[in-house]
Design an enzyme around this catalytic site. Structure first.
Site, PDB file in Angstrom:
ATOM      1  N   CYS A  34       1.095  -1.382  -0.273  1.00 45.19           N
ATOM      2  CA  CYS A  34      -0.225  -0.253   0.309  1.00 45.19           C
ATOM      3  C   CYS A  34       1.256   1.146  -0.081  1.00 45.19           C
ATOM      4  O   CYS A  34       1.874   0.779   0.313  1.00 45.19           O
ATOM      5  CB  CYS A  34      -0.811   0.188   0.817  1.00 45.19           C
ATOM      6  SG  CYS A  34      -1.975  -1.572   1.878  1.00 45.19           S
ATOM      7  N   ASP A 441      18.717  37.656 -13.126  1.00 47.37           N
ATOM      8  CA  ASP A 441      17.609  38.283 -13.511  1.00 47.37           C
ATOM      9  C   ASP A 441      16.742  39.369 -13.229  1.00 47.37           C
ATOM     10  O   ASP A 441      17.206  39.935 -11.700  1.00 47.37           O
ATOM     11  CB  ASP A 441      16.576  37.393 -12.927  1.00 47.37           C
ATOM     12  CG  ASP A 441      15.381  37.625 -13.782  1.00 47.37           C
ATOM     13  OD1 ASP A 441      15.283  36.987 -15.261  1.00 47.37           O
ATOM     14  OD2 ASP A 441      13.902  37.955 -13.219  1.00 47.37           O
TER      15      ASP A 441
END
Length: 491
Positions: A34, A441
């Site tokens: 599971c 940037d």
């Protein structure tokens, strides 16, 4: 993590979905495995054992739980946050290399022998490359069985099995149901296979939280006309795939991304899903990332306001590298215009009955034939673009799932016209380095100054050392302070 038994038991007992994909729980008394968040009553700790992969569970003789469907849990985030041989191998297996080129092809891509790759994967994942690829084929087969009307024989080969018998045996072994029983079970649950076998609808799971604004906003705002579009609440684009091409529509929903795929060859399904997950950064661990960034008091308000930001990536690293060059020192609109011209001139045309997509983005081989004089770019930019395209076309520069991030950076820096910004944006969005950083940037510098962070590249880089290894995610939070279309879902 699977070796930390106490931590795994706590995750299972609390049904903590954040750990889905990190490890799998095998239950000794039932013979099933599971995901940690399985809704059934947790077994006694002494009846649990833990494995690092679904393939390892299957090799140990456990079958997939029918309730929590562990084979469909999000992928482990560590494969997208590392650049070592095992992580690169896992990304390549997800991209279907073993099915197309075998284990020797996988090893050759990584520069190792087949024995070395086998040993490393077994040591970390409890299964070799063939078992890992088989687990992936089983998941693809289940998806096709449950969501399409394709005949079982066609599904067998579309999922990558060498025979119908191997397909039947694997499905029975992994899911404890025959393929026909899987389809009947899905039909009883209200999932009726659509009439068109080429159109497949599925849900792409992810770890919460997920903030779709910058993710889909960025993809839509920078989309290349003809290749990408935003239509009726979905980001749509064309896909160049190993056996043909496809069109995908992706839409954000609570707890999943709705995905509709139309493929010319169903054998491309696994690869298309893998590339879409990669583009949307769906295997990230946002809780761990955000917790690290919250340690900085200047970033904490941004994270608390809109947690779960992902890094928008790409389905084709070479395509993005070309687009990064076209976007150097120009506006988003101008970059889209330049890219659209290349698409019209050199892209392969496609039919799109459901929208306005017209072409695949041109391959490096096709772009290698372009006449630089036809490009409405400065002479230096033309040289940068043609040199990049030539390196991609002849294979001297390879960008993709198998890339070593630092080696790729060095090769890019050696090309004319590739400064730090271009190299890092390719590392961030094409190669998926979670620590890629863009201190020069302009948007970053404005955001930094507004928050009281150092604004010069050197000082900002020094300050951001505390954000590692998640600086690419910090970039997303800083970019989001600006009122730019990339930060908002289109209307």
């Amino acid at each position: 993590m699977h070796a930390d038994t106490e931590r795994c038991v706590r995750a299972v007992q609390s049904k903590d979905s954040r750990f889905d994909g990190w490890f799998f729980t095998a239950v000794l008394t039932t013979g099933i495995y599971c995901r940690p968040s399985c809704p059934v009553v947790p077994p006694k700790p002494e009846n649990m054992t833990f494995y690092p992969s679904a393939a390892a569970c299957q090799q140990a003789g456990f079958r997939a739980c029918k309730r929590c469907r562990p084979d469909t849990s999000p992928g482990s985030p560590q494969w997208n946050a590392r650049a070592d041989a095992v992580a690169r191998a896992m990304r390549l297996i997800g991209d279907g290399i073993v099915d197309r080129e075998g284990v020797p092809g996988l090893a050759a891509r990584l520069g190792y022998s087949t024995r070395q790759i086998e040993r490393q994967l077994r040591a970390e994942l409890g299964a070799g490359p063939l078992a890992l690829a088989r687990a992936q084929r089983a998941q693809t087969a289940r998806l096709l069985v449950e969501t399409t009307a394709m005949p079982m024989a066609e599904i067998a080969f579309a999922a990558g099995f060498s025979s119908v018998r191997a397909f039947n045996d694997t499905v029975r072994e992994v899911f404890a149901l025959a393929p026909g029983e899987l389809r009947a079970r899905a039909a009883r649950g209200g999932s009726t296979p659509p009439p068109a076998p080429g159109a497949i609808e599925l849900r792409l799971p992810y770890r919460e939280p997920l903030n779709p604004s910058n993710l889909f906003g960025h993809l839509a705002a920078t989309g290349v006309p003809g290749v990408e579009e935003w239509r009726e609440g979905s980001y749509r684009r064309t896909l160049r795939l190993p056996y043909g091409h496809g069109i995908v529509a992706l839409a954000p929903w609570p707890r999943h991304i709705a995905c509709r795929l139309s493929l010319t060859d169903p054998r491309d399904l696994t690869i298309a899903i893998s590339r879409c997950r990669w583009m949307l950064d769906l295997d990230a661990d946002p809780v761990a990332i955000d917790d690290r960034l919250r340690d900085d008091p200047l970033l904490r308000p941004l994270v608390d306001q809109a947690p779960g930001r992902r890094v928008p990536r790409t389905v084709d690293a070479a395509e993005f590298a070309v687009r990064a060059v076209l976007g150097q020192q120009v506006s988003t609109a101008a970059a889209r215009t330049h890219a659209a011209r290349l698409v019209t001139a050199y892209g392969d045309p496609v039919d799109d009955p459901e929208g306005g997509l017209t072409h695949l983005f041109p391959s490096p081989t096709a772009l290698a034939a372009l006449d630089p004089g036809t490009l409405a770019l400065p002479r230096s930019r033309r040289t940068t673009l043609t040199t990049l395209v030539a390196a991609l076309a002849d294979g001297s520069l390879r960008l993709g799932a198998d890339s070593d991030w630092e080696e790729a950076r060095a090769l890019l820096r050696a090309l004319p016209g590739f400064g730090p910004w271009t190299v890092e944006v390719i590392a961030m969005r094409a190669l998926g380095d979670p620590d890629a950083f863009l201190p020069s940037d302009l948007g970053m510098r404005r955001a930094a100054a507004g928050l009281g962070l150092p604004a010069t590249p050197a000082a900002l880089t020094a300050h951001a050392a505390a954000w590692r290894p998640w600086r690419a995610y910090a970039v997303q939070y800083l970019w989001a302070t600006e009122t730019h279309p990339i930060n908002y879902l289109p209307e």
